[in-house]
Motif scaffolding. Structure first.
Motif, short mmCIF file in Angstrom:
data_model
loop_
_atom_site.label_atom_id
_atom_site.label_comp_id
_atom_site.label_asym_id
_atom_site.label_seq_id
_atom_site.Cartn_x
_atom_site.Cartn_y
_atom_site.Cartn_z
N ASP A 40 0.82 -1.22 0.00
CA ASP A 40 0.00 0.00 0.00
C ASP A 40 0.85 1.27 0.00
N MET A 41 2.16 1.13 -0.37
CA MET A 41 3.00 2.32 -0.46
C MET A 41 2.42 3.26 -1.51
N LEU A 42 2.57 4.55 -1.28
CA LEU A 42 2.03 5.53 -2.21
C LEU A 42 2.95 5.68 -3.42
N LEU A 43 2.32 5.65 -4.59
CA LEU A 43 3.05 5.86 -5.84
C LEU A 43 2.62 7.17 -6.48
N VAL A 44 3.56 7.85 -7.06
CA VAL A 44 3.28 9.02 -7.89
C VAL A 44 3.16 8.48 -9.31
N CYS A 45 1.93 8.45 -9.80
CA CYS A 45 1.64 7.88 -11.11
C CYS A 45 1.47 9.01 -12.13
N GLU A 46 2.28 8.95 -13.17
CA GLU A 46 2.27 9.99 -14.20
C GLU A 46 1.89 9.41 -15.55
N ARG A 47 1.06 10.11 -16.25
CA ARG A 47 0.82 9.83 -17.68
C ARG A 47 1.48 10.97 -18.44
#
Length: 147
Positions: A133-140
């Motif tokens: 459940d670690m937070l990810l910075v998701c980029e498109r």
């Protein structure tokens, strides 16, 4: 930003209004393979652990940020523009996002396997433990130019 990346950036924006936000970086894991996937328009997304931004005191990416993607020799390959940024727990990343990352067979299972391995190793290097459940910075992003 190295000299080659700066020269590429300056040449691309030569007769245009240059944006103010630019960075130059490599994809983790396999920079050459992943950069080529961007050039081939297969890879249109990426992610990183939010904790790494905090540890490195780096600002989070924003929509309309521009990046020069570098290969493993720190040579510029292409320019991309960030079109979307979300903070998402790793175990909530969608199949569509995993597909957009463009790696392997583009399945969620492949994405999860390689990202668990990558983040486990990267976190171990800074004395932290992996959690699903670690937070990810998701980029498109969209491809703007190829060198």
């Amino acid at each position: 930003m190295n000299v080659q990346a700066q020269n590429y950036w300056d040449a691309f924006w030569k007769d245009k209004e240059m944006p103010t936000s630019i960075s130059a970086w490599q994809f983790g894991g396999s920079p050459d393979v992943l950069a080529q996937l961007v050039v081939d328009k297969v890879k249109t997304a990426t992610c990183s652990g939010r904790v790494f931004y905090e540890l490195e005191k780096e600002p989070l990416p924003k929509v309309d940020d521009y990046s020069i993607v570098l290969n493993s020799k720190d040579e510029p390959v292409c320019i991309i523009r960030t079109s979307e940024v979300t903070i998402t727990p790793m175990n909530k990343v969608s199949e569509a996002f995993a597909y957009a990352e463009g790696e392997g067979d583009r399945s969620y299972d492949y994405w999860k396997k390689v990202h668990v391995q990558f983040f486990t190793e990267a976190l171990r290097e800074v004395d932290l433990e992996f959690s699903e459940d670690m937070l990810l910075v998701c980029e498109r992003f969209e491809l703007i130019d190829v060198k």
